[in-house]
Design a protein around this motif. Structure first.
Motif, short mmCIF file in Angstrom:
data_model
loop_
_atom_site.label_atom_id
_atom_site.label_comp_id
_atom_site.label_asym_id
_atom_site.label_seq_id
_atom_site.Cartn_x
_atom_site.Cartn_y
_atom_site.Cartn_z
N THR A 1 26.30 -22.80 100.32
CA THR A 1 25.19 -21.74 101.13
C THR A 1 24.01 -22.13 99.75
N LEU A 2 23.08 -22.41 100.54
CA LEU A 2 21.55 -22.63 99.55
C LEU A 2 21.08 -22.33 99.02
N ALA A 3 20.70 -20.39 99.33
CA ALA A 3 20.56 -19.58 98.45
C ALA A 3 21.53 -19.65 96.42
N HIS A 4 22.59 -20.16 96.67
CA HIS A 4 23.28 -19.92 94.76
C HIS A 4 22.34 -21.02 94.39
N PHE A 5 21.52 -22.74 94.51
CA PHE A 5 21.62 -23.78 94.30
C PHE A 5 19.85 -23.69 93.65
N ALA A 6 19.43 -23.93 92.71
CA ALA A 6 17.66 -24.77 92.91
C ALA A 6 18.43 -26.30 93.39
N VAL A 7 17.25 -25.81 94.15
CA VAL A 7 16.79 -27.64 94.85
C VAL A 7 15.54 -28.48 94.01
N GLY A 8 16.10 -29.69 93.98
CA GLY A 8 15.13 -30.80 93.19
C GLY A 8 14.42 -32.05 94.68
N TRP A 9 13.32 -31.95 94.57
CA TRP A 9 12.66 -33.09 94.58
C TRP A 9 12.25 -34.29 94.13
N PHE A 10 12.73 -35.34 93.93
CA PHE A 10 12.90 -36.48 93.00
C PHE A 10 12.54 -37.66 94.07
N ARG A 11 11.74 -38.56 93.15
CA ARG A 11 11.82 -39.40 93.83
C ARG A 11 11.88 -41.22 93.21
N GLN A 12 11.85 -42.46 93.66
CA GLN A 12 12.08 -43.23 93.27
C GLN A 12 11.40 -45.00 93.20
N ALA A 13 10.21 -45.03 93.22
CA ALA A 13 9.86 -46.41 93.42
C ALA A 13 10.10 -47.54 93.34
N PRO A 14 10.12 -48.56 93.57
CA PRO A 14 10.36 -49.73 92.95
C PRO A 14 10.26 -50.19 91.32
N GLY A 15 11.10 -50.55 90.62
CA GLY A 15 11.27 -51.43 89.50
C GLY A 15 10.75 -49.93 88.76
N LYS A 16 10.86 -48.97 88.69
CA LYS A 16 10.58 -47.61 87.92
C LYS A 16 12.24 -46.89 87.82
N GLU A 17 11.84 -45.90 86.72
CA GLU A 17 13.35 -44.94 87.30
C GLU A 17 13.09 -43.72 88.25
N ARG A 18 14.08 -43.39 88.18
CA ARG A 18 14.29 -42.27 89.00
C ARG A 18 13.67 -40.82 88.46
N GLU A 19 11.94 -40.45 89.24
CA GLU A 19 11.39 -38.95 88.11
C GLU A 19 11.73 -37.35 89.87
N GLY A 20 11.87 -36.75 88.69
CA GLY A 20 11.82 -35.50 89.15
C GLY A 20 10.69 -35.23 89.95
N VAL A 21 9.86 -34.64 90.58
CA VAL A 21 9.07 -34.10 91.01
C VAL A 21 8.29 -32.66 91.45
N SER A 22 9.79 -31.81 92.05
CA SER A 22 9.28 -30.65 91.91
C SER A 22 11.07 -29.54 92.03
N CYS A 23 10.42 -28.53 91.92
CA CYS A 23 11.89 -27.62 92.49
C CYS A 23 11.68 -26.66 92.19
N ILE A 24 12.55 -25.63 93.29
CA ILE A 24 12.63 -24.26 93.44
C ILE A 24 14.02 -24.02 92.59
N ASP A 25 14.16 -22.44 91.80
CA ASP A 25 14.97 -22.29 90.99
C ASP A 25 15.54 -21.64 92.10
#
Length: 131
Positions: free
Chosen positions: A28-52
């Protein structure tokens, strides 16, 4: 079985827009925060956005503030990331994740909740910003 499936990626021209969708099943998605992350070639994954989950408070990476908007529809068990004014540097594989809590900025650095280490992740969708 928990599944997160991202869609909406593709080739977008600079200055263009697209909306990513994260369809969730098995929890049930309502119980979780949802984060969007991205990873570009040669770079570390980073958090882009999140909704609690508790109060719909949000987090945005500084470089996307004012251009990206995160939202969720708990009735549809789905989250979205509206991306406008896209730039070539936004090119990356974008992932959605369901966990507890959202990243925060602290002293110029981003602090990620440890829950994302064991949370639920999608397979990612490629966004390429190019003319």
């Amino acid at each position: 079985q928990v599944q997160l499936v991202e869609s909406g990626g593709g080739l977008v021209q600079p200055g263009g827009s697209t909306r990513l969708t994260c369809a969730v099943s098995g929890v049930t998605l309502a119980h979780f925060a949802v984060g969007w992350f991205r990873q570009a070639p040669g770079k570390e994954r980073e958090g882009v956005s999140c909704i609690d989950s508790s109060d719909d408070s949000t987090f945005y990476l500084d470089s996307v503030k004012g251009r990206f908007t995160i939202s969720r529809d708990n009735a549809k068990n789905t989250a979205y990331l509206q991306m406008n004014s896209l730039k070539p540097e936004d090119t990356a594989v974008y992932y959605c994740a369901a966990a507890w809590g959202c990243p925060t900025y602290s002293g110029g650095s981003i602090i990620y909740p440890k829950s994302y280490e064991t949370g639920y992740w999608g397979q990612g969708t490629q966004v390429t910003v190019s003319s």
